[in-house]
Write an enzyme that holds these catalytic residues in place. Structure first.
Site, mmCIF file in Angstrom:
data_model
loop_
_atom_site.group_PDB
_atom_site.id
_atom_site.type_symbol
_atom_site.label_atom_id
_atom_site.label_comp_id
_atom_site.label_asym_id
_atom_site.label_seq_id
_atom_site.Cartn_x
_atom_site.Cartn_y
_atom_site.Cartn_z
ATOM 1 N N CYS A 56 41.019 31.561 41.625
ATOM 2 C CA CYS A 56 41.712 32.589 41.564
ATOM 3 C C CYS A 56 40.882 34.020 42.658
ATOM 4 C CB CYS A 56 42.192 33.277 40.712
ATOM 5 S SG CYS A 56 42.062 32.201 39.188
ATOM 6 N N LYS A 131 43.031 39.150 33.416
ATOM 7 C CA LYS A 131 42.449 40.113 32.685
ATOM 8 C C LYS A 131 42.273 41.128 33.971
ATOM 9 C CE LYS A 131 43.293 37.895 29.102
ATOM 10 N NZ LYS A 131 43.509 36.885 29.659
ATOM 11 N N CYS A 201 47.094 30.888 38.606
ATOM 12 C CA CYS A 201 47.667 30.340 38.246
ATOM 13 C C CYS A 201 49.373 30.244 38.812
ATOM 14 C CB CYS A 201 47.481 30.104 37.193
ATOM 15 S SG CYS A 201 46.022 29.287 36.321
ATOM 16 N N GLU A 451 42.589 32.438 23.798
ATOM 17 C CA GLU A 451 43.758 32.188 23.819
ATOM 18 C C GLU A 451 43.595 30.883 22.971
ATOM 19 O OE1 GLU A 451 45.069 34.546 28.047
ATOM 20 O OE2 GLU A 451 43.879 32.212 28.221
ATOM 21 N N SER A 477 47.742 31.127 26.104
ATOM 22 C CA SER A 477 47.788 31.892 27.739
ATOM 23 C C SER A 477 49.803 31.823 27.989
ATOM 24 C CB SER A 477 47.181 30.512 28.500
ATOM 25 O OG SER A 477 47.727 30.479 29.668
#
Length: 574
Positions: A56, A131, A201, A451, A477
């Site tokens: 990410c 986040k 993702c 999560e 999630s």
């Protein structure tokens, strides 16, 4: 545009660059190679969440260099810095997930402290993982200096046995393996190809949901959320974001001018329309809190209720973020919603134009199947639903995108932590038709509001995902699918009804009318309450302890400070 365009006497950086008393401060800037002319320009913080924790984030530093070039071209002096991220895909399914939501606050706080400490005049923020997107946008609204947000881009899809796959398929593969439906070799082959590039993702999980929010709320340039992380066009958006923030300084256009109540309604609308992550119902109230705006879980849920679901995206649908990019990007979704009367077109954005002006020349692409017109939605109401009832007086949230059955009633099977629930699922210690209850995982009780993707994905992998329901005072999630209800409030750690459930109690869920009820007599519940006491929490030191002591209810965003309502002076006005 030159430095002379800007009046430094009205900018925060005057405190570190102007006048004889600031000679020691300027000496540091000379040490870093700045010229006198650069020192007297506006200082722009270029913050990214670059790190080597996950794909990410690994492309963010490259994009930050592009943003710096844009700032320089626009007449500013960029000052790059990084902040943390905790990557949910790696933190998932173990104690590391307790750090995830806490990291949102740390990201916002660390950006605030860096900006305050060095008196930067504006901010370009670049984020990848879940986040970090709301964390950076929270900091922008809190500081209220001219700001532009940019998403780092999604990952490219993997290919397994001729089909596009994401990390969601790997999590579900774990469940398939435990049920004997996938060999260990096949699981290994899947894990090796599911994530083939840099980027977040690929489904409409939390990162891509909040990326859509960044355009809808007006903090990001039109189209900037779309291109996958490896694409060179991301560098173009970096340059343009840097140039845009300089225009915002010149025009004194700030985040709180952009993030009005109507802009937050636009943001909630795109979440519902795309079947986005339930985490948005936590992050939007937290962002609103930064400016003292009342916009809680129930306000978000009201918008969800009246918004059509039009984007056929994973986990409930067929497509991923790259497919949205290929058919025209987030502006396609916004255009469909605006033309259908579901967006406030007069909201200002960081482009210096209104949302409607940004979309003026966008034509809805009818030669594609990813985004539907609002006249022919996938469903008439949004892909995310708010719930309320005797089990959740302060609300709860569920993603219904892709679901056909919106009602469920069954006996409870209770677990006091996620690990116990996951072990039971792995070992098959449950019955189809039950409601699995995972409690003491709320913001305070976790602490950290974990999560539950590992547990929910395992159920789907075992082939019973549509035969079970799961409720928790924790989170799910964005990759979760099925009847999985999170954010149940009040949480168990403060004595909410979820703490009083016993195995076998009947729980009724109705996502059509928005109810979540525990079918236990009030007198019986009161007797149970007298016998109840909060369990000891082993997290009695460090960041998790501080968070548990400060955090508020999920309904209001699980925030840790008094917010804009308590503000006496805004940083931007120092």
């Amino acid at each position: 545009m030159s430095a002379k365009t800007f009046d430094k006497s009205k900018l925060p950086s005057r405190h570190v660059t102007e006048g004889p008393s600031r000679a020691p401060h300027r000496s540091y800037y000379y040490a870093m190679g700045l010229t006198e002319e650069q020192i007297h320009r506006p200082f722009v913080g270029v913050a990214s969440c670059w790190n080597e924790a996950a794909p990410c984030n690994i492309a963010l530093m490259r994009q930050a260099q592009s943003a710096k070039a844009g700032v320089d071209e626009g007449g500013g002096t960029p000052r790059e810095f990084c902040t943390i991220t905790v990557t949910d895909g790696i933190a998932m399914g173990h104690q590391g997930m307790k750090s995830s939501l806490v990291s949102r606050e740390v990201i916002a706080d660390s950006i605030e402290l860096t900006m305050r400490g060095h008196c930067y005049d504006a901010l370009v923020g670049i984020a990848g993982c879940d986040k970090s997107l709301p964390g950076i946008m929270m900091a922008m609204i809190r500081l209220n200096v001219p700001s532009v947000f940019m998403y780092g881009g999604s990952i490219l899809p993997g290919t397994y046995k001729g089909k596009d796959v994401t990390v969601q398929d790997v999590f579900e593969g774990v469940g398939m393996h435990s049920a004997g439906r996938m060999s260990e070799d096949d699981l290994h082959d899947l894990e090796c190809v599911a994530c083939p590039s840099a980027g977040s993702c690929g489904g409409q999980f939390t990162a891509n949901t909040m990326a859509c929010v960044s355009e809808a709320i007006g903090l990001a340039l039109p189209g900037s959320a779309g291109a996958p992380a490896p694409y060179e066009s991301r560098d173009h958006y970096g340059v343009e974001s840097g140039k845009a923030v300089m225009r915002l300084i010149a025009d004194n256009l700030r985040p709180r001018d952009i993030c009005t109540l109507q802009a937050f309604e636009n943001a909630a609308t795109i979440v519902a329309a795309t079947g986005g992550s339930t985490n948005a119902a936590l992050h939007l109230p937290a962002m609103a809190h930064e400016m003292g705006l009342e916009f809680d879980l129930f306000d978000v849920a009201e918008i969800f209720k009246r918004t059509p679901y039009i984007a056929d995206l994973k986990p409930g649908g067929k497509y991923i973020a790259k497919d949205v990019y290929d058919i025209g990007g987030v502006p396609q979704i916004l255009k469909a919603l605006l033309d259908g009367g579901f967006m406030h077109g007069d909201c200002m954005t960081v482009s210096g134009k209104t949302l409607a002006e940004n979309l003026k020349d966008v034509e809805f692409n009818t030669d594609q199947k990813v985004v539907y017109p609002v006249s022919n939605p996938i469903t008439e109401t949004g892909g995310v639903v708010g719930l309320r009832g005797s089990l959740a007086p302060e609300g709860a949230i569920v993603k219904v995108a892709g679901m056909t059955e919106l009602k469920f009633r069954g006996p409870a099977r209770c677990f006091d932590c996620e690990e116990d629930a996951f072990a039971a699922v792995q070992e098959g210690r449950y019955e189809a038709g039950e409601v699995l209850v995972i409690r003491y995982e709320g913001p305070r009780g976790g602490p950290g509001m974990r999560e539950m993707l590992s547990t929910t994905a395992a159920l789907y992998g075992q082939g019973v995902g549509d035969k079970m329901a799961l409720i928790t005072d924790g989170r799910f999630s964005g990759a979760t699918r099925g009847f999985c209800i999170g954010h149940v409030g009040p949480e168990a750690a403060v004595g909410g009804p979820i703490a009083l459930i016993k195995d076998g109690d009947m729980i009724a869920i109705d996502a059509e009318i928005g109810t979540l009820d525990l079918e236990v007599d009030a007198v019986e519940l009161e007797e149970r309450r007298k016998q109840w006491s909060v369990p000891d929490n082993p997290y009695t030191s460090g960041a998790l302890r501080k968070y548990a002591e400060q955090v508020g209810p999920a309904r209001f965003g699980a925030v840790t400070h008094a917010g804009g309502k308590a503000e006496v002076i805004c940083y931007a006005d120092i």
